[in-house]
Design a protein around this motif. Structure first.
Motif, mmCIF file in Angstrom:
data_model
loop_
_atom_site.group_PDB
_atom_site.id
_atom_site.type_symbol
_atom_site.label_atom_id
_atom_site.label_comp_id
_atom_site.label_asym_id
_atom_site.label_seq_id
_atom_site.Cartn_x
_atom_site.Cartn_y
_atom_site.Cartn_z
ATOM 1 N N TYR A 81 5.991 -5.194 1.827
ATOM 2 C CA TYR A 81 6.663 -5.883 2.921
ATOM 3 C C TYR A 81 6.140 -7.313 2.953
ATOM 4 C CZ TYR A 81 7.862 -7.046 7.770
ATOM 5 O OH TYR A 81 8.348 -7.648 8.890
ATOM 6 N N ASP A 82 7.036 -8.267 2.792
ATOM 7 C CA ASP A 82 6.635 -9.677 2.756
ATOM 8 C C ASP A 82 7.381 -10.407 3.862
ATOM 9 O OD1 ASP A 82 5.948 -12.252 2.253
ATOM 10 O OD2 ASP A 82 6.607 -12.293 0.172
ATOM 11 N N LEU A 83 6.628 -10.900 4.833
ATOM 12 C CA LEU A 83 7.209 -11.645 5.953
ATOM 13 C C LEU A 83 6.861 -13.113 5.791
ATOM 14 C CD1 LEU A 83 8.364 -11.959 8.900
ATOM 15 C CD2 LEU A 83 6.036 -11.550 9.683
ATOM 16 N N ALA A 119 11.093 -9.568 2.795
ATOM 17 C CA ALA A 119 11.358 -8.767 1.598
ATOM 18 C C ALA A 119 10.740 -7.400 1.836
ATOM 19 C CB ALA A 119 10.739 -9.429 0.373
ATOM 20 N N LEU A 120 11.535 -6.371 1.630
ATOM 21 C CA LEU A 120 11.091 -5.030 1.981
ATOM 22 C C LEU A 120 11.446 -4.073 0.866
ATOM 23 C CD1 LEU A 120 9.942 -3.381 4.390
ATOM 24 C CD2 LEU A 120 12.286 -3.049 5.132
ATOM 25 N N ASN A 121 10.475 -3.312 0.446
ATOM 26 C CA ASN A 121 10.752 -2.316 -0.594
ATOM 27 C C ASN A 121 9.958 -1.052 -0.269
ATOM 28 O OD1 ASN A 121 11.459 -0.910 -2.844
ATOM 29 N ND2 ASN A 121 10.131 -2.056 -4.236
ATOM 30 N N ILE A 122 10.648 -0.082 0.307
ATOM 31 C CA ILE A 122 10.022 1.208 0.606
ATOM 32 C C ILE A 122 10.911 2.298 0.030
ATOM 33 C CG2 ILE A 122 9.088 2.707 2.418
ATOM 34 C CD1 ILE A 122 8.925 0.355 4.260
ATOM 35 N N PRO A 123 10.617 2.722 -1.173
ATOM 36 C CA PRO A 123 11.458 3.780 -1.753
ATOM 37 C C PRO A 123 11.287 5.080 -0.976
ATOM 38 C CG PRO A 123 9.574 3.297 -3.177
ATOM 39 C CD PRO A 123 9.546 2.290 -2.080
ATOM 40 N N PRO A 124 12.344 5.869 -0.870
ATOM 41 C CA PRO A 124 12.228 7.140 -0.123
ATOM 42 C C PRO A 124 11.283 8.099 -0.828
ATOM 43 C CG PRO A 124 14.350 6.982 -1.220
ATOM 44 C CD PRO A 124 13.683 5.665 -1.415
ATOM 45 N N GLY A 162 0.838 -1.188 0.000
ATOM 46 C CA GLY A 162 0.000 0.000 0.000
ATOM 47 C C GLY A 162 0.867 1.228 0.000
ATOM 48 N N ASN A 163 0.322 2.304 0.526
ATOM 49 C CA ASN A 163 1.161 3.489 0.590
ATOM 50 C C ASN A 163 1.257 3.992 2.021
ATOM 51 O OD1 ASN A 163 -0.565 5.700 1.255
ATOM 52 N ND2 ASN A 163 -1.387 5.661 -0.829
ATOM 53 N N ILE A 164 2.273 4.789 2.253
ATOM 54 C CA ILE A 164 2.546 5.288 3.593
ATOM 55 C C ILE A 164 2.271 6.781 3.610
ATOM 56 C CG2 ILE A 164 4.320 5.581 5.359
ATOM 57 C CD1 ILE A 164 5.656 3.073 4.340
ATOM 58 N N SER A 165 1.137 7.113 4.189
ATOM 59 C CA SER A 165 0.756 8.520 4.376
ATOM 60 C C SER A 165 0.934 9.341 3.104
ATOM 61 C CB SER A 165 1.565 9.123 5.538
ATOM 62 O OG SER A 165 1.214 8.509 6.736
ATOM 63 N N SER A 166 0.666 8.700 1.954
ATOM 64 C CA SER A 166 0.784 9.365 0.643
ATOM 65 C C SER A 166 2.204 9.870 0.371
ATOM 66 C CB SER A 166 -0.211 10.533 0.518
ATOM 67 O OG SER A 166 -1.531 10.050 0.650
ATOM 68 N N LEU A 167 3.174 9.451 1.160
ATOM 69 C CA LEU A 167 4.560 9.859 0.940
ATOM 70 C C LEU A 167 5.232 8.947 -0.070
ATOM 71 C CD1 LEU A 167 5.674 10.497 4.645
ATOM 72 C CD2 LEU A 167 5.184 12.227 2.902
ATOM 73 N N THR A 168 4.987 7.655 0.111
ATOM 74 C CA THR A 168 5.638 6.676 -0.743
ATOM 75 C C THR A 168 4.843 5.375 -0.696
ATOM 76 O OG1 THR A 168 7.729 5.521 -1.191
ATOM 77 C CG2 THR A 168 7.129 5.822 1.113
ATOM 78 N N THR A 169 5.277 4.398 -1.472
ATOM 79 C CA THR A 169 4.626 3.089 -1.440
ATOM 80 C C THR A 169 5.473 2.139 -0.601
ATOM 81 O OG1 THR A 169 5.791 2.394 -3.425
ATOM 82 C CG2 THR A 169 3.611 3.402 -3.716
ATOM 83 N N PRO A 209 13.828 4.858 8.186
ATOM 84 C CA PRO A 209 13.127 3.776 7.485
ATOM 85 C C PRO A 209 13.821 2.443 7.708
ATOM 86 C CG PRO A 209 14.414 5.066 5.956
ATOM 87 C CD PRO A 209 14.502 5.763 7.270
ATOM 88 N N PRO A 210 13.057 1.361 7.691
ATOM 89 C CA PRO A 210 13.662 0.032 7.853
ATOM 90 C C PRO A 210 14.462 -0.323 6.609
ATOM 91 C CG PRO A 210 11.333 -0.154 7.368
ATOM 92 C CD PRO A 210 11.608 1.296 7.546
#
Lengths: 450, 445
Positions: free
Chosen positions: B248-250, B299-304, B238-245, B315-316
């Motif tokens: 996260y796969d655990l 697996a984690l993908n949170i672009p700045p 999803g997205n994080i506070s409209s800042l970025t997408t 950020p993680p």
């Protein structure tokens, strides 16, 4: 001594009620249960024999006179369709394959209690599953009330007591497992990610209470009425995911919860009559679907300090109570002195509790960066069910065997289900689905008395 | 000779259903008050409901139907560095059924047994591997035992039996989607879906008993291997506070409640009328043990976001997968010794006194490294009393038995020394004792 039996019966009933909690889900609610009942339109509350009475009417367990062990296999396949714009047509589901183990246990007391008490234990389990918990997003086309409800173990036990005067009472319970758990993921001081995962299976129980009465007609036939109450059956899935210590990102604790399996409270009333080689049963089951809260639960709930927060809330579907009429018959042919052939048939009509017009659900749209409406694509239809069966019983032989075969054809009566989503991501997103389909099931059970 | 055919069919049926399997509190604390009081030395001397566990072949010795109901309460006082570790008690209803009869002229019996814990059917718990825990007592005994068995006696001197036990593992996937509001988490708009299966685990047990004379019998029992698995895949997108997408796969996979395969050789001897002495030796394949540590892959993908992260947010980053350290376990032979004395006998009454001893040498290797799977040798001493009323009133069962047991397990305190002086846990002492009390009531018809 009859007073003693009555006291014992009350204790049994009280024990079952005390043992009962919110409860479970069962394939038998859809496909029937046992050796004769599935072939006779799901009737049995007034005529069941052997272990199948733990479900149909525990009072009839008091009729058990011989120890018997039954093993069997059952299978059901689903061909379900939802056709219309943005709908897939065929909605695929796994076939249900199940193993059945049933035990008839006469309790051999003496004196005034001779041939008055019987018990049954039965286990029906899918070949590779105990319970399937599938709680999908509401816009995913799904027949949530039908196929996955058969993917569940059924553990049942009961006791029946003959009070005399043609009156029998009984009590039993069904049991199932539900999941409660948590996963905590955190990063330690060295940067390593660690997890503490805990998953518990909690037993849930449901009571089954029954009574039967042999009407005092003097016409050489047995005419019996039976009444059965089954409590609600519910198995939840409840896992929390806590990643609050994974980073400095402020992530809420997520609750993944829902009602994975559910059978509503049910009451069955039935009349059965047997004379000579012919037996006939007619009955109806009331199912209180209006108490079904739906499968979905919110992932985030608003705190009491902010009840109007913008967390997403699942749609509320108003399910309707239903009445299921049933009819069944059996004819016995004495092929030889030691072999009886039994031919069975029956039918039932199962109305759908799902309304034809469903409310929309909510989802967050990445495209417009806000919550939008999505259609609720739940499907179900009234079912007309025809059943047939065949049995062979060998008596007074070296190996006293019984073989019972049944087959069922469920035909979904075509209907249309709509769900309007006026505020979709790209304008109104309305769903109109035409529901059709069939369910075929069959079973073979072999029993041996010992 | 239909009897061997029946057994063969039963075995084929059982094997066709069986999967790798087994772990239960019965190994640690016994099953049924008579047998627990005799320290579980009952492979050649059991015919009640507990035969489902000790030796299914014993069911064929039953001559009348029996129903049993009982309760056991195990309080575990286990300490690390003098502090009570708070190991959960084991409290459970126990019970079962034995239904003997004859099929094709051969004595046959069906048995059913259950150990139903008060709080849960089972618990899978996976902790970081350096977390100190009483490995064999903390979680492995928190589970249901449910078994059904059949047995025959093709000859008066031979009984053969087999059964299945039932449990389930968990496998599932969770999908979580929506918007995470990291500034006001209550206003996050998130929903989830679940596709989870409790998959069936069935495991077999087989046994045979041979009566060498009226006073002497021997037995052999095989119990399969068992483990509960937990496999969970949670995807958050999803997205994080409209800042970025964010994606996260655990994925976490773990094995719990592992119990290794076992072979039991049993011996039962009646040297004097009314006195029975039993000895069992149980080989336990502990070296196959799988530790209950979760394997975590993320697996984690949170672009700045454009303009970078707010100053308050770190950020993680993509974490490394878990590296599971091996555990060293040794196969063990566990001796069980039990005696039963019929102290009183009359037309309508009998009374019994029982005692037993069991020694479990710890199978866990020295915990000198990062892991802390704590265990100690166990000496278990048990005592029991039994009473039997025979044909008192016609309407009651033909005989009613009440059996009581008390068992004390002592785990001598010992010190674990760490190789590294910088070990985060450090050296520790551990030990304690376990009380096991219970009773069973049996009605024979």
């Amino acid at each position: 001594m009859r007073a003693l039996a009555a006291v014992a019966a009350l204790l049994v009933a009280g024990g079952a009620c005390a043992f009962a909690r919110t409860a479970l889900a069962s394939p038998e609610d859809i496909l029937g249960y046992g050796t004769r009942s599935p072939a006779m339109g799901g009737t049995g509350a007034a005529h069941s024999e052997g272990f199948e009475a733990v479900y149909t009417n525990p009072a009839l367990l008091a009729r058990i006179r011989e120890q018997k062990l039954t093993l069997g296999l059952e299978e059901a396949s689903f061909d379900l369709k939802a056709t219309g714009p943005n709908l897939p047509g065929a909605v695929g589901y796994d076939a249900m394959k199940s193993i059945v183990i049933g035990v008839d246990i006469p309790i051999p007391l003496r004196g005034a209690l001779t041939d008055r008490i019987g018990a049954g234990i039965a286990l029906s389990t899918p070949t590779n599953l105990i319970v399937r918990g599938r709680i999908l997003y509401p816009e995913v086309p799904q027949f949530s009330l039908l196929p996955d409800r058969t993917q569940s173990v059924s553990v049942r036990a009961g006791l029946g007591i003959d009070l005399g005067w043609g009156i029998r009472i009984g009590a039993g319970f069904g049991a199932l497992a539900q999941i409660e758990g948590s996963a905590v993921v955190a990063t330690d001081a060295t940067g390593k990610v660690g997890a503490r995962v805990e998953d518990q299976l909690i037993a849930t129980y449901s009571p089954t209470l029954g009574v039967s009465f042999d009407l005092p007609f003097k016409d050489g036939a047995t005419t019996r009425i039976g009444f059965t109450y089954r409590g609600p059956l519910a198995a939840r899935f409840d896992v929390t995911i806590d990643a609050t210590k994974l980073s400095t990102l402020n992530i809420p604790v997520l609750t993944i919860a829902g009602l994975a399996q559910y059978d509503p409270p049910e009451m069955t009333f039935e009349l059965a009559r047997s004379k000579g080689a012919f037996a006939f049963a007619l009955g109806a089951t009331f199912k209180r679907w209006s108490s079904y809260p739906g499968a979905l639960e919110p992932t985030l709930t608003c705190p009491s300090t902010d009840p109007q927060c913008s967390a997403l809330v699942p749609a509320t579907v108003n399910y309707s109570n239903t009445i299921v009429p049933r009819v069944g018959a059996e004819y016995a042919i004495h092929a030889t002195k030691k072999m009886v052939v039994l031919v069975r048939a029956g039918a039932l009509y199962e109305p759908s509790p799902l309304p034809s017009k469903l409310p929309s659900s909510q989802a967050y749209s990445d495209a417009v960066n806000k919550a939008v409406d999505v259609p609720t694509r739940y499907f179900d239809a009234n079912r007309v069910v025809a059943t047939v069966g065949y049995g062979v019983a060998f008596h007074d032989t070296f190996l006293p065997l019984t073989l019972d075969l049944f087959a069922q054809a469920h035909v979904l009566v075509p209907r249309t289900i709509e769900s309007d989503a006026p505020n979709g991501a790209n304008g109104p997103d309305n769903s109109v689905g035409r529901v059709t389909g069939t369910v075929l099931s069959a079973g073979l059970l072999a029993g041996v008395t010992f | 000779m239909r009897a061997p055919s029946l057994v063969l069919l039963g075995c084929v049926f059982a094997c066709s259903l069986a999967r790798p399997a087994r772990a239960n509190p019965l190994d640690a604390f016994g099953f049924g008050s008579r047998e627990t009081a005799m320290a579980g030395a009952n492979a050649a001397d059991v015919q009640d409901f507990s035969a489902n566990y000790y030796n299914p072949a014993g069911l064929a010795l039953a001559r009348r139907m029996e129903l049993t109901l009982g309760y056991m309460n195990v309080d575990q006082s286990l300490y690390i560095n003098g502090l009570n570790s708070g190991v959960d008690p084991v409290r459970a209803l126990v019970g079962g059924l034995v239904a003997p009869g004859v099929i094709a002229g051969v004595p046959f019996a069906f048995g059913f047994a259950i150990h139903l814990p008060d709080d849960r059917l089972s618990r899978v718990r996976a902790e970081p591997q350096d977390q100190p825990r009483w490995e064999l007592y903390d979680n492995r005994n928190q589970r249901l035992y449910l078994a059904a068995s059949v047995a025959i006696s093709p000859f008066p001197w031979l009984q053969i039996g087999g059964g299945l036990s039932f449990m389930s593992s968990t496998t599932g996937s969770i999908d979580i989607g929506g918007q995470l509001n990291i500034f006001q988490t209550d206003n996050s708009q998130v929903r989830s879906s679940v596709d989870a299966d409790l998959t069936a685990v069935r495991y077999p047990e087989f046994g045979a008993r041979v009566a060498l004379s009226d006073k002497w019998a021997i037995a052999a029992v095989y119990r399969g291997q068992f483990q509960l698995g937990l496999s969970l895949d949670a995807v958050l997108h999803g997205n994080i506070s409209s800042l970025t997408t964010a994606y996260y796969d655990l994925q976490t996979t773990s094995v719990n409640n592992f119990l290794p395969q076992q072979v039991v050789l049993g011996n039962s001897w009646e040297p004097l009328k009314g006195l029975r002495a039993n000895v069992d030796l149980t080989w336990v394949n502990w070296s196959a043990y799988v530790p209950p540590v979760s394997e975590v892959n993320v697996a984690l993908n949170i672009p700045p976001p454009k303009g970078g992260w707010p100053a308050s947010v770190t950020p993680p980053t993509q974490p490394a997968p878990t590296s599971i350290l091996p555990i060293t376990m040794h196969d063990r032979i566990v001796p069980h010794v039990g005696v039963e004395w019929r102290a009183f006998e009359s037309e309508h009454w009998e009374a019994f006194v029982r005692a037993g001893y069991e020694y479990d040498k710890t199978p866990i290797g020295a915990q000198t490294g990062e892991t802390n799977y704590i265990d100690r040798d166990r000496h278990a001493v048990s005592l029991g009393l039994g009473g039997r009323a025979i044909e008192l009133i016609p309407e009651l069962p033909r005989d009613v038995r009440l059996d009581l047991h008390a068992q004390l397990s002592e785990l001598p305190t010992g010190t674990t020394l760490k190789t590294s002086p910088t070990d985060l846990t450090g050296d520790y002492t551990a030990g304690g004792h376990i009380w096991n009390l219970g009773a069973t009531l049996t009605a024979g018809f």
